[in-house]
Design a protein around this motif. Structure first.
Motif, mmCIF file in Angstrom:
data_model
loop_
_atom_site.group_PDB
_atom_site.id
_atom_site.type_symbol
_atom_site.label_atom_id
_atom_site.label_comp_id
_atom_site.label_asym_id
_atom_site.label_seq_id
_atom_site.Cartn_x
_atom_site.Cartn_y
_atom_site.Cartn_z
ATOM 1 N N SER A 1 0.832 -1.210 0.000
ATOM 2 C CA SER A 1 0.000 0.000 0.000
ATOM 3 C C SER A 1 0.863 1.255 0.000
ATOM 4 O O SER A 1 0.366 2.354 0.292
ATOM 5 N N VAL B 1 -2.561 -4.234 -2.993
ATOM 6 C CA VAL B 1 -2.521 -5.680 -3.243
ATOM 7 C C VAL B 1 -1.658 -6.341 -2.164
ATOM 8 O O VAL B 1 -0.968 -5.676 -1.404
ATOM 9 N N ASP C 1 -4.846 0.431 -6.006
ATOM 10 C CA ASP C 1 -3.622 -0.300 -6.302
ATOM 11 C C ASP C 1 -3.071 -1.026 -5.069
ATOM 12 O O ASP C 1 -1.894 -1.348 -5.008
ATOM 13 N N ALA D 1 -6.368 -6.821 -0.337
ATOM 14 C CA ALA D 1 -5.274 -7.751 -0.625
ATOM 15 C C ALA D 1 -5.709 -9.206 -0.530
ATOM 16 O O ALA D 1 -4.899 -10.119 -0.763
#
Length: 211
Positions: free
Chosen positions: A22, A88, A86, A125
């Motif tokens: 992150s 993950v 974004d 995630a």
């Protein structure tokens, strides 16, 4: 197998940068916050990673009173809640968690985020933490060892038999102060140095083929 891991009874993970990639979201939030509060973004980013927001803000703006610090910290977290595009799992995270399950090793997440943000990022995630200790669960955040000691207690494992996995020096300091063994990512210095979590999964595997 790396000497010393045979006695590990549980693994305690930091979240951001350790289990969850992150970093970009964290940086965007601090840059926006810095612009709003008239702080040099580079100065904020230099000390923010791994630390509770209020601790970072007190360092950056020492003249603020407690009420204003709390409001500024709440604003900083609010900038992060929905910024998940974004976010993950880090490389090797899922492989390592599967290995922990196979070995029957309990694990927990200890984070400087609040519960809402931690659950959002872990969810993005694809990770569900069996035990989650957030900044809301402790009186003092990292580098104080309270969070890691609390996680060990919740797992029922002596903290001296826990492995703390971190990617920030402030978190490694917390792990050491708690009395745990430490595994360090991103070139930092711990009892173990890791390139990624896949490496730890292989080191935990006692089979000869994993060595």
């Amino acid at each position: 197998m790396i000497v010393g891991l045979g006695g590990i009874g549980a693994v305690l993970f930091d979240m951001d940068g350790t289990l969850v990639d992150s970093d970009a979201a964290v940086e965007r939030a601090w840059e926006r916050w810095a612009a709003e509060y008239g702080v040099d973004p580079a100065a904020a980013l230099a000390i923010a990673h791994g630390s509770p927001a209020d601790r970072t803000i007190r360092h950056l703006l020492p003249a603020l009173d407690d009420t204003t610090v709390a409001a500024a910290a709440a604003r900083q977290l609010a900038l992060q809640y929905d910024d998940l595009s974004d976010v993950v799992a880090t490389p090797g995270a899922h492989e390592l968690l599967i290995e922990l399950a196979r070995l029957g090793l309990p694990w927990a997440v200890v984070t400087s985020a609040d519960t809402r943000l931690a659950e959002a990022r872990l969810g993005a995630a694809g990770i569900t933490a069996p035990v989650l200790v957030t900044v809301e669960d402790v009186r003092v955040g990292k580098p104080d060892p309270e969070g890691y000691r609390r996680a060990a207690d919740l797992l029922g494992v002596p903290v001296t038999r826990c492995l703390v996995v971190e990617d920030a020096e402030v978190g490694l300091r917390a792990g050491r102060a708690a009395g745990a063994m430490t595994a360090a990512l991103k070139g930092l210095d711990g009892d173990l140095r890791l390139d990624d979590l896949t490496q730890l999964a292989r080191q935990l595997d006692p089979s000869p083929t994993a060595r």
